[in-house]
Write a protein that holds these residues in place. Structure first.
Motif, short mmCIF file in Angstrom:
data_model
loop_
_atom_site.label_atom_id
_atom_site.label_comp_id
_atom_site.label_asym_id
_atom_site.label_seq_id
_atom_site.Cartn_x
_atom_site.Cartn_y
_atom_site.Cartn_z
N ASP A 196 53.04 48.50 146.91
CA ASP A 196 52.32 47.40 147.55
C ASP A 196 53.07 46.08 147.50
O ASP A 196 52.66 45.09 148.10
N LYS A 197 54.18 46.07 146.79
CA LYS A 197 54.92 44.82 146.57
C LYS A 197 55.70 44.42 147.82
O LYS A 197 56.19 45.27 148.57
N THR A 198 55.81 43.14 148.05
CA THR A 198 56.59 42.64 149.19
C THR A 198 58.04 43.10 149.04
O THR A 198 58.65 42.92 147.99
N GLY A 199 58.57 43.70 150.08
CA GLY A 199 59.94 44.20 150.04
C GLY A 199 60.05 45.65 149.59
O GLY A 199 61.15 46.19 149.50
N LYS A 216 69.26 65.28 143.27
CA LYS A 216 68.63 65.62 144.54
C LYS A 216 67.14 65.32 144.50
O LYS A 216 66.40 66.00 143.79
N PRO A 217 66.69 64.29 145.21
CA PRO A 217 65.25 63.99 145.24
C PRO A 217 64.50 64.93 146.18
O PRO A 217 64.95 65.19 147.30
N LEU A 218 63.37 65.45 145.71
CA LEU A 218 62.49 66.28 146.54
C LEU A 218 61.25 65.47 146.88
O LEU A 218 60.46 65.13 145.99
N LEU A 219 61.08 65.14 148.14
CA LEU A 219 59.96 64.29 148.54
C LEU A 219 58.69 65.12 148.63
O LEU A 219 58.49 65.87 149.58
N LEU A 220 57.83 64.98 147.63
CA LEU A 220 56.56 65.70 147.63
C LEU A 220 55.43 64.83 148.15
O LEU A 220 54.32 65.31 148.35
N GLN A 221 55.71 63.54 148.32
CA GLN A 221 54.72 62.62 148.89
C GLN A 221 55.41 61.66 149.84
O GLN A 221 56.60 61.37 149.70
N LEU A 222 54.62 61.17 150.79
CA LEU A 222 55.06 60.09 151.68
C LEU A 222 54.03 58.98 151.59
O LEU A 222 52.82 59.26 151.48
N PRO A 223 54.45 57.71 151.63
CA PRO A 223 53.48 56.62 151.58
C PRO A 223 52.81 56.39 152.92
O PRO A 223 53.42 56.61 153.98
N ILE A 224 51.56 55.99 152.88
CA ILE A 224 50.88 55.54 154.10
C ILE A 224 50.93 54.02 154.09
O ILE A 224 50.17 53.35 153.40
N GLY A 225 51.87 53.48 154.81
CA GLY A 225 52.10 52.04 154.80
C GLY A 225 53.01 51.64 153.65
O GLY A 225 53.24 52.40 152.71
N THR A 229 50.58 46.74 153.57
CA THR A 229 49.84 47.75 154.34
C THR A 229 49.67 49.07 153.58
O THR A 229 49.09 50.01 154.11
N PHE A 230 50.21 49.15 152.36
CA PHE A 230 50.12 50.40 151.60
C PHE A 230 48.67 50.67 151.23
O PHE A 230 48.01 49.85 150.61
N ARG A 231 48.19 51.87 151.60
CA ARG A 231 46.79 52.18 151.31
C ARG A 231 46.57 53.62 150.82
O ARG A 231 45.47 53.99 150.45
N GLY A 232 47.64 54.44 150.83
CA GLY A 232 47.47 55.81 150.37
C GLY A 232 48.75 56.60 150.45
O GLY A 232 49.83 56.05 150.71
N ILE A 233 48.61 57.92 150.24
CA ILE A 233 49.78 58.79 150.25
C ILE A 233 49.47 60.05 151.05
O ILE A 233 48.31 60.37 151.31
N VAL A 234 50.53 60.76 151.41
CA VAL A 234 50.40 62.06 152.06
C VAL A 234 51.05 63.10 151.15
O VAL A 234 52.20 62.93 150.72
N ASP A 268 52.05 60.35 164.49
CA ASP A 268 53.37 60.02 163.94
C ASP A 268 53.47 60.44 162.48
O ASP A 268 54.49 60.98 162.03
N LEU A 269 52.39 60.16 161.72
CA LEU A 269 52.39 60.51 160.30
C LEU A 269 52.44 62.02 160.11
O LEU A 269 53.14 62.53 159.23
#
Length: 779
Positions: A196-199, A216-225, A229-234, A268-269
Motif C-alpha cells: 500500500d506504500k507510495t512507490g 527463482k521466485p514462484l509467484l503464488l499471488q498477484l496484487p490487486i492494485g 489502490t491496493f485492496r487485495g490479492i489473487v 485483465d486480472l
C-alpha cells in the motif's frame, strides 16, 4: 459545666466527622483500586485472559511432529517484520488487539530500548497455533549491529519468512540475512510487504529478488492494485481473489471476501492470473521431475484442469529442496494478506521431521537439545532458550552439557511468549523452550540427558570416548554446530561511577556477555581499564543504556575507537631461551619460531600453527598445548598498536625443555620468542573496510558522492530504486564516525545508509603513520 458539655459535644462531632472522612477515603480507595484493577485488566495478560476473547497459552495445541513449524521472520530494518508478527498473533487469537511499532506497544518488542527507538534489538520467541498447526516463531532484528541475533535464531529454525519492503525490494541487510539462511540451508518463502506504500512495485521487487538473491521466485499471488489502490490479492494456484473490506468502521483485516475470478468482472486480472499460473506450472515442472511427469502426461494440453492440490504439493517439494522460493504479497500495517501468509507457512515450510539432521540417528529417543540464547531474570536467574531435536525435556531433571563437561539441574520448563512465559510439565522434540536453572549453559552448548547418553551416542557414531568426555575428540563429533561469533569493530573504555561499584560493573558485563556473545569485554594490560568491544555505535549505545536501566549503574564511556588489526609482510625467524630457578626447580626452555604472511584464501583471524618435520613427532600433547597457548596469548597483542594479529603463519622449528619445566614457563618463552620475531618483521596495520549502501534522492546525489570521496570511499555501483538512487561503496570504518549526522545534513533528513563489515585491508603508509602519531599523541 457548660464548658464541659461543650467539650463532650465537640468530641462527639469530631468522631462523627472523622468517621465520615474515613468512610469517604475508604470508598475513594475502593474506587481507585477498582480503576487500577481495570487498568491492569486492559494490559496484555497472555496466561489468563477473559474467557472468549483471547486464547490462553495453556490452550496451545500439541500436534504430531508433522504439524509443528519452527520459523523466523527476517528482513532489512523497517521492512515490517514486527508488524507482520503482531498481525499473526492477532489473527491466531492470542492477543486482544494489535500494537504498533511507532507506539511502542507490540508484543515482541518489549525492551524499553526497542519501544523508544521503534526497532527490534533482540530476537523474541512466541508460540501460537494456526489451522491445526503449532507455530514457534522468532522475530529477529534487522539492524546490522545485531546480526548475531539473526544468526543464532536461524541456527535452530526449520524455515523462514523473508519480508521485503515492496517499494525498495532487496536491500543491504536483506542480502545479509539471506546469506545467513543459505549457510544454514533454511527453506524460505518471501512476503512483499507494504504493497500500500507510495512507490510500491510488485514487479520491481520480484525482479530484485531474482537478480540480487540469485534465486527463482514462484509467484503464488498477484496484487490487486498497488500503492493507494491496493485492496487485495489473487491466489494464482486456485484463481481466486481475496478482497479485504472494513465492517462498521473496524478495519482489522478479519473481514474479507474470497471468490473465484470471473472474466465478466475483471478480464485483465483473469488473463494475468492465467498467464502467471501457466508460468508457475512450467517453472515447477522444470524443477520437480515427479510434477513434470504429471504435467506432460495427463495435463499436457490443458494446464487449467491441473488440480490445485497437485500444484501445492509440487511447490512444497521445490521449496523444501531450496530450488525456488514462493512469493506472497500484502500489507501488514493495513491488515491485508497476513492470513494467506499464515496458510503458506503451514503449507510450504518444513516440519522438524522433514529436516535432515545426521546426529539424530545416534540419539534416537534420547534427549538432544541446543542452547541458542540466554536471558537474565532478576528473580529466576539465567533463562536459557533451547531447541529440542530429539527426546523429551521435563522440569526437575538433570541434564548433561557436553561442551562444558558438567551436569546441571533444570528446575522449571517454560513456554515463551515474548516477555511472558507459562510453566509446562514437558515438551517434546521439534519445539523451542525456555529453561530455568541452567547456570553454566551458554549459546551454542549441546545438552543431552546424561553423560552416559553422550557416551552411548559416541559409541553409536563409532567413536571411543575416554574418561574426559567433554574434552576428547570422541565427543566433539556429538557437538551440534554452534554459532559463529563475529569479531567486534568498535571499542571504547567503560568506567563505573566509583571504584566501589567496579564489582557491580563486572557482574553486569558478565551477564550481558552471556546474553550477547558478540559483546567482548577485556582489561587493558597497561592502564587496567575495562574495554567494551561491540559491533557498532548503536550496539555499544544499547549496552550502555541497559547497564544504566537494568543494573542501576551510571557508567562513563570513553570515545569510540576503531578495532584495527596488525600483520607482517615478510618472513622472519627468532630464537629465545628462558632459564629460571623457582623454588628448588630449574625451568629451562629454548624455542625457535618462524613467522610468515598468510597466503591462503580469506583472512586467518586465528593463528595458523605449523610444525617443522623434525619437530612434530617429539612434542608431547602437554608440550604442544603449552606452545599453542603461548602463541594464542601473543596473537592478541600486536607490536605496533597492541591490536590483535591476523594473517600470520607460525612455524615451530624447535622446542627444548628440561623435565622440571612447567607448561606456564614454556608458554611464556614461546610468547617472548614470537614477540621478538614480530618486532623484527615489517609490520602492517589493517583497517576494517565496510560495505556501504546509501539510499538518497537524485537531487542530493552529488553532495553525497563528494563527501564519500573525502572519506576515501570507493564507489562500486549506483543503482536506481524507484525515484531514488542507491550508492554501493566501500569505505574505511575509521572515516565513518558520525556519518549519520552528516548524511542527514547533506540530504535534508531524507537519506538512509547501512554499514556492514567486508574485510580488513592494509592501510597506506601515509595513513598508517598518521594513525601511529595520533595514538602516541604526536598528531
Amino acid at each position: 459545666m457548660l464548658r464541659n458539655k461543650r467539650k463532650v459535644l465537640l468530641r462527639a462531632l469530631k468522631r462523627v466527622y472523622l468517621h465520615s472522612q474515613c468512610t469517604y477515603y475508604q470508598k475513594a480507595r475502593t474506587l481507585c483500586v477498582k480503576k487500577f484493577r481495570s487498568h491492569l485488566y486492559l494490559q496484555r495478560n497472555y496466561s489468563s485472559p477473559p474467557p472468549g476473547e483471547v486464547k490462553s497459552l495453556r490452550s496451545i495445541i500439541t500436534p504430531p511432529l508433522s504439524k509443528i513449524r519452527n520459523i523466523g521472520i527476517m528482513a532489512h530494518i523497517d521492512a515490517g517484520k514486527t508488524t507482520t508478527t503482531e498481525r499473526m498473533l492477532y489473527y491466531s487469537g492470542y492477543i486482544r488487539s494489535f500494537g504498533d511499532v511507532d507506539d511502542g506497544d507490540t508484543v515482541t518488542d518489549f525492551m524499553a530500548q526497542e519501544r523508544e527507538r521503534g526497532i527490534t534489538i533482540q530476537s523474541a520467541a512466541v508460540t501460537f497455533d494456526w489451522a491445526g498447526h503449532r507455530i514457534n516463531l522468532i522475530d529477529t532484528p534487522g539492524h546490522v549491529d545485531f546480526t548475531l541475533e539473526v544468526e543464532r535464531s536461524l541456527r535452530v529454525l526449520d524455515g523462514a519468512v523473508a519480508v521485503f519492503d515492496a517499494s525498495a525490494g532487496v536491500e543491504a541487510q536483506s542480502l545479509t540475512v539471506w546469506r545467513q539462511a543459505d549457510k544454514h540451508h533454511i527453506p524460505r518463502i518471501c512476503f512483499l510487504n507494504k504493497m500500500d506504500k507510495t512507490g510500491a512495485s510488485f514487479r520491481y521487487s520480484v525482479e530484485s529478488i531474482e537478480q540480487k538473491l540469485k534465486t527463482k521466485p514462484l509467484l503464488l499471488q498477484l496484487p490487486i492494485g498497488e500503492a493507494k489502490t491496493f485492496r487485495g490479492i489473487v491466489d494464482v494456484v486456485t484463481k481466486e481473489q481475496v478482497i479485504w473490506k472494513s465492517a462498521t468502521g473496524l478495519d482489522d483485516g478479519k473481514n474479507f471476501e474470497q471468490k473465484p475470478l470471473k472474466e465478466a468482472e475483471s478480464p485483465d486480472l483473469l488473463k494475468d492470473t492465467i498467464d502467471a499460473r501457466t508460468t508457475l506450472i512450467e517453472q515447477v515442472a522444470d524443477l520437480d521431475d515427479e510434477f513434470a511427469e504429471l504435467v506432460l502426461g495427463e495435463f499436457s494440453e490443458d494446464f487449467d484442469s491441473l488440480p490445485a492440490d497437485k500444484l501445492h504439493s509440487a511447490v512444497r517439494r521445490v521449496t523444501l529442496a531450496q530450488k525456488a522460493v514462493p512469493v506472497f504479497c500484502g500489507s501488514a500495517l493495513k491488515n491485508k494478506g497476513v492470513q494467506p501468509l499464515l496458510d503458506a507457512i503451514t503449507m510450504y515450510l518444513p516440519a522438524p521431521n522433514e529436516r535432515n539432521y545426521e546426529f539424530l540417528q545416534w540419539y534416537k529417543d534420547d534427549l538432544c537439545a541446543l542452547a541458542f540464547k540466554v536471558l537474565h531474570d532478576k528473580q529466576r536467574g539465567p533463562l536459557v532458550f533451547v531447541r529440542i531435536y530429539s527426546g523429551t525435556m521435563k522440569p526437575q531433571s538433570a541434564v548433561y552439557n557436553i561442551n562444558k563437561n558438567l551436569t546441571e539441574r533444570m528446575s522449571r520448563l517454560l513456554l515463551p511468549f515474548a516477555d511472558q512465559q507459562i510453566e509446562i510439565s514437558s515438551l517434546t522434540a521439534g519445539n523451542i523452550a525456555l529453561t530455568v536453572g541452567l547456570k553454566k549453559s551458554a549459546t551454542g552448548d549441546t545438552i543431552v540427558s546424561s553423560k552416559a547418553s553422550a557416551k552411548a551416542a559416541a559409541q553409536k557414531a563409532g567413536k571411543a570416548v575416554g574418561s574426559n568426555c567433554g574434552q576428547t575428540g570422541g565427543v566433539e563429533n556429538l557437538l551440534l554446530a554452534g554459532v559463529e561469533i563475529p569479531e567486534p569493530v568498535f571499542f571504547c573504555t567503560i568506567e563505573p561511577p566509583s571504584m566501589a561499584r567496579q564489582q557491580d560493573l563486572d557482574n553486569a558485563l558478565a551477564c550481558l556477555q552471556r546474553e550477547d556473545p558478540s559483546l567482548k569485554v577485556k582489561i587493558d594490560a597497561d592502564t587496567g581499564q575495562t574495554i567494551l568491544c561491540g559491533m557498532g555505535e548503536l550496539h555499544i549505545e544499547i549496552i550502555h543504556d541497559r547497564i544504566k536501566r537494568e543494573y542501576g549503574l551510571e557508567t562513563y564511556l570513553g570515545p569510540l575507537q576503531v578495532a584495527y588489526r596488525e600483520t607482517i609482510q615478510n618472513t622472519v625467524h627468532a630464537t629465545d631461551t628462558l632459564d629460571r630457578i623457582i623454588g628448588e626447580k630449574r625451568h629451562q626452555v629454548t624455542v625457535e619460531l618462524g613467522l610468515s604472511p598468510w597466503n591462503g584464501e580469506g583472512s586467518a583471524t586465528a593463528p595458523v600453527i605449523e610444525y617443522a618435520e623434525n619437530t612434530c613427532n617429539p612434542l608431547q600433547p602437554e608440550l604442544r598445548e603449552a606452545v599453542e597457548n603461548g602463541i594464542h596469548t601473543l596473537y592478541l597483542h600486536g607490536p605496533l598498536l597492541g591490536f590483535p594479529v591476523q594473517d600470520v603463519v607460525v612455524t615451530v622449528h624447535a622446542v627444548a625443555a628440561n623435565a622440571d619445566t612447567s607448561p606456564t614457563m614454556i608458554s611464556a618463552c614461546v610468547s617472548r620468542c614470537m614477540q621478538k620475531a614480530l618486532k623484527k618483521a615489517d609490520k602492517q596495520v589493517l583497517e576494517p573496510l565496510m560495505n556501504l549502501e546509501i539510499t538518497v534522492g537524485e537531487n542530493h546525489l552529488g553532495a553525497v558522492l563528494g563527501d564519500l570521496a573525502q572519506r576515501r570511499g570507493s564507489i562500486q555501483e549506483i543503482q536506481s530504486r524507484q525515484d531514488n538512487k542507491v550508492v554501493v561503496a566501500s569505505v574505511p570504518l575509521g572515516k565513518m564516525m558520525g556519518y549519520s549526522t552528516t548524511l542527514r545534513t547533506l540530504t535534508s533528513g531524507s537519506g538512509t545508509f547501512t554499514l556492514e563489515l567486508a574485510s580488513y585491508q592494509a592501510m597506506s603508509l601515509h595513513e598508517q603513520t598518521a594513525l601511529l602519531n595520533k595514538r602516541i599523541g604526536l598528531a
